[in-house]
Design a protein around this motif. Structure first.
Motif, PDB file in Angstrom:
ATOM      1  N   GLY A   1       0.256  -1.523   0.152  1.00  0.00           N
ATOM      2  CA  GLY A   1       0.351  -0.096   0.754  1.00  0.00           C
ATOM      3  C   GLY A   1       0.758   0.874   0.285  1.00  0.00           C
ATOM      4  O   GLY A   1       1.861   1.178  -0.270  1.00  0.00           O
ATOM      5  N   TYR A   2       0.419   2.344   0.572  1.00  0.00           N
ATOM      6  CA  TYR A   2       1.234   3.588   0.474  1.00  0.00           C
ATOM      7  C   TYR A   2       2.128   3.766   1.364  1.00  0.00           C
ATOM      8  O   TYR A   2       2.336   4.597   1.373  1.00  0.00           O
ATOM      9  N   GLY A   3       1.700   2.967   2.846  1.00  0.00           N
ATOM     10  CA  GLY A   3       2.960   2.814   3.183  1.00  0.00           C
ATOM     11  C   GLY A   3       4.280   2.322   3.168  1.00  0.00           C
ATOM     12  O   GLY A   3       4.889   2.715   3.730  1.00  0.00           O
ATOM     13  N   ASP A   4       3.463   1.821   2.028  1.00  0.00           N
ATOM     14  CA  ASP A   4       5.070   0.655   1.245  1.00  0.00           C
ATOM     15  C   ASP A   4       5.826   1.572   0.044  1.00  0.00           C
ATOM     16  O   ASP A   4       6.913   1.590   0.017  1.00  0.00           O
ATOM     17  N   GLY A   5       4.995   2.692   0.153  1.00  0.00           N
ATOM     18  CA  GLY A   5       5.595   3.870  -0.867  1.00  0.00           C
ATOM     19  C   GLY A   5       4.866   3.197  -2.359  1.00  0.00           C
ATOM     20  O   GLY A   5       5.220   3.964  -3.431  1.00  0.00           O
ATOM     21  N   TYR A   6       3.876   2.287  -2.789  1.00  0.00           N
ATOM     22  CA  TYR A   6       2.953   2.827  -3.858  1.00  0.00           C
ATOM     23  C   TYR A   6       2.266   3.980  -4.241  1.00  0.00           C
ATOM     24  O   TYR A   6       1.160   4.488  -2.890  1.00  0.00           O
ATOM     25  N   ASP A   7       2.276   4.502  -4.795  1.00  0.00           N
ATOM     26  CA  ASP A   7       1.144   5.970  -4.191  1.00  0.00           C
ATOM     27  C   ASP A   7      -0.169   5.495  -4.998  1.00  0.00           C
ATOM     28  O   ASP A   7      -1.002   4.777  -5.346  1.00  0.00           O
ATOM     29  N   ARG A   8      -0.492   6.219  -3.933  1.00  0.00           N
ATOM     30  CA  ARG A   8      -2.191   6.383  -3.753  1.00  0.00           C
ATOM     31  C   ARG A   8      -2.778   7.121  -4.385  1.00  0.00           C
ATOM     32  O   ARG A   8      -4.237   6.926  -5.134  1.00  0.00           O
ATOM     33  N   HIS A   9      -1.971   7.569  -5.519  1.00  0.00           N
ATOM     34  CA  HIS A   9      -3.008   8.476  -6.700  1.00  0.00           C
ATOM     35  C   HIS A   9      -3.432   7.522  -7.867  1.00  0.00           C
ATOM     36  O   HIS A   9      -3.746   7.810  -8.555  1.00  0.00           O
ATOM     37  N   ALA A  10      -2.718   6.080  -7.719  1.00  0.00           N
ATOM     38  CA  ALA A  10      -3.340   4.560  -8.694  1.00  0.00           C
ATOM     39  C   ALA A  10      -4.915   5.001  -9.135  1.00  0.00           C
ATOM     40  O   ALA A  10      -5.584   4.999  -8.649  1.00  0.00           O
TER      41      ALA A  10
ATOM     42  N   SER B   1      -4.801   1.832  -0.211  1.00  0.00           N
ATOM     43  CA  SER B   1      -4.889   1.560   1.087  1.00  0.00           C
ATOM     44  C   SER B   1      -3.844   1.857   2.002  1.00  0.00           C
ATOM     45  O   SER B   1      -2.670   1.771   0.616  1.00  0.00           O
ATOM     46  N   MET B   2      -3.011   2.136   3.168  1.00  0.00           N
ATOM     47  CA  MET B   2      -2.016   2.047   3.672  1.00  0.00           C
ATOM     48  C   MET B   2      -1.492   0.664   3.653  1.00  0.00           C
ATOM     49  O   MET B   2       0.053   0.707   2.826  1.00  0.00           O
ATOM     50  N   ASP B   3      -2.379  -0.106   3.627  1.00  0.00           N
ATOM     51  CA  ASP B   3      -0.885  -1.465   3.649  1.00  0.00           C
ATOM     52  C   ASP B   3      -1.381  -2.295   2.141  1.00  0.00           C
ATOM     53  O   ASP B   3      -1.241  -3.172   2.122  1.00  0.00           O
ATOM     54  N   MET B   4      -2.473  -1.997   1.292  1.00  0.00           N
ATOM     55  CA  MET B   4      -3.157  -3.045   1.168  1.00  0.00           C
ATOM     56  C   MET B   4      -3.956  -2.187  -0.605  1.00  0.00           C
ATOM     57  O   MET B   4      -3.978  -1.165  -0.264  1.00  0.00           O
TER      58      MET B   4
ATOM     59  N   THR C   1      11.938   5.942  -5.474  1.00  0.00           N
ATOM     60  CA  THR C   1      13.122   6.590  -4.414  1.00  0.00           C
ATOM     61  C   THR C   1      11.865   6.857  -2.944  1.00  0.00           C
ATOM     62  O   THR C   1      12.528   7.489  -1.957  1.00  0.00           O
ATOM     63  N   GLY C   2      10.925   6.177  -4.187  1.00  0.00           N
ATOM     64  CA  GLY C   2       9.032   6.910  -2.504  1.00  0.00           C
ATOM     65  C   GLY C   2       9.475   4.963  -1.663  1.00  0.00           C
ATOM     66  O   GLY C   2       8.588   4.951  -0.365  1.00  0.00           O
ATOM     67  N   VAL C   3      10.010   3.982  -2.120  1.00  0.00           N
ATOM     68  CA  VAL C   3       9.761   2.342  -1.700  1.00  0.00           C
ATOM     69  C   VAL C   3      10.243   3.114  -0.177  1.00  0.00           C
ATOM     70  O   VAL C   3      11.235   3.111  -0.083  1.00  0.00           O
ATOM     71  N   THR C   4       9.580   3.215   0.822  1.00  0.00           N
ATOM     72  CA  THR C   4      10.151   3.229   1.873  1.00  0.00           C
ATOM     73  C   THR C   4      11.021   1.883   3.102  1.00  0.00           C
ATOM     74  O   THR C   4      11.134   1.125   2.298  1.00  0.00           O
ATOM     75  N   ALA C   5      11.149   2.416   4.514  1.00  0.00           N
ATOM     76  CA  ALA C   5      11.887   1.701   4.280  1.00  0.00           C
ATOM     77  C   ALA C   5      11.567   0.544   4.871  1.00  0.00           C
ATOM     78  O   ALA C   5      12.563  -0.780   5.471  1.00  0.00           O
TER      79      ALA C   5
END
Length: 368
Positions: free
Chosen positions: A273-282, A302-305, A352-356
């Protein structure tokens, strides 16, 4: 134990670096590792290129020191230069190369007392209007730089704003400006070409090219050519289906009910999800690969899915491998540029947005 991971293919990275060298055979290639190697892991990428690349480029001294601490000995260029005069002795001690783009930096170098001369690249603002001295100011700045005890070898640098476009008057004006300066300054070493110019503008190659995004397999050109089409993805963002739902026609899916089923629909829930860096604007329809076959995003991220429509993939189920971008195990590639276009963004932002919290792991070709 969460199945999401970013798989990093260092052989693809090496392939892309060699491609840059093939595109600019008369130049040396500075491998750009800023922003944690565009999200891929700077130290790991530097080590993978250590026997190929004669120098590396980073944004700031913190990035350079992390490479030095990891055992990287090649010259490292600070592409934004220094931010405080207090950095200069550390730059000298670590034998870093520094871009000079502003009058205050020139004044700081004039006052500096360092243990060894610092090699510099003088940045010319030939039309990007971001950093650098105007072409008219460069000759005087060049003269002043070369007279300073704190300064060693000097080169000339610029950055092209439109090298990704097949024909552009601004690019021609920029190249004409810096080419004239190079001649006026006595043919110093130059570093002009970014990734798109490396791939498509041989007249801009000079002594050094500085491939960045192309190293990581994303095509920087608005119109691909034979070279850019040969780039290989370095990062594969991969997860798995963790649930499967079957809904009747007319059912809403996800936050805001943006997606509504038009028929009996089989949906797969992906651990990403976007908490991982996948763009929520998809947008709905953004492609993913499920076991190497195309499926489409259904509903808001979603944040995680996120949820994908797998109605046409009857064999897909819980545990099926999902490629968000990159190369599926069967070799099918989903370009990160294609995903970025569905998010109204660019590949740089996604990578660059893929989170830690997403582990970076090596791509094991023998098991793919």
């Amino acid at each position: 134990m969460r199945p999401l991971q970013a798989l990093i293919d260092t052989e693809a990275l090496r392939h892309n670096y060699r491609l840059a060298c093939r595109a600019a055979p008369g130049s040396r290639a500075l491998a750009v590792l800023k922003a944690n190697a565009y999200g891929h892991g700077a130290l790991e990428c530097a080590r993978a290129l250590s026997d190929l690349a004669p120098a590396f480029g980073v944004a700031a001294i913190e990035e350079a020191l992390a490479l030095r601490e990891g055992g990287i000995t090649q010259p490292i260029v600070l592409l934004e230069g220094f931010f405080e005069p207090g950095e200069l002795e550390l730059i000298a001690a670590q034998q870093l190369v520094c871009v000079v783009h502003s009058e205050w930096q020139l004044e700081a170098l004039a006052e500096a007392r360092v243990s060894a001369p610092i090699a510099v690249w003088l940045k010319c603002d030939s039309g990007m209007h971001r950093l650098g001295f105007t072409p008219e100011a460069v000759p005087d700045v060049w003269r002043r730089l070369n007279a300073l005890p704190a300064v060693g070898e000097c080169g000339l640098m610029t950055h092209f704003a439109t090298a990704d476009q097949p024909a552009c008057a601004l690019f021609d004006r920029q190249l004409t400006a810096v080419a004239g300066l190079r001649q006026a300054l006595g043919e110093p070493p130059v570093c002009w070409a970014n990734s798109p110019a490396t791939l498509s503008r041989p007249t801009a190659h000079g002594d050094w090219v500085r491939p960045g995004i192309m190293l990581y397999g994303a095509d920087p050109l608005t119109h691909a050519n034979d070279l850019s089409s040969a780039l290989q993805p370095v990062m594969t963002l991969e997860s798995r289906l963790i649930a499967v739902r079957e809904l009747a026609a007319g059912e809403p899916v996800g936050y805001g009910s943006r997606f509504v089923t038009e028929r009996r629909t089989r949906l797969g829930v992906v651990a990403c999800g976007y908490g991982d860096g996948y763009d929520r604007h998809a947008v709905d329809g953004t492609p993913v690969l499920v076991d190497g076959q195309r499926a489409a995003l259904a509903g808001r991220v979603s944040m995680d899915m996120l949820i994908v429509d797998i109605t046409g993939l009857p064999a897909a189920g819980v545990g099926s491998r999902v490629t968000l971008w990159g190369r599926a195990p069967d070799g099918t590639v989903l370009p990160v540029n294609e995903v970025a276009a569905c998010c109204d963004t660019i590949s740089y932002t996604l990578l660059t947005g893929v989170t830690a919290r997403v582990p970076r792991r090596p791509w094991l070709r023998s098991s793919s």
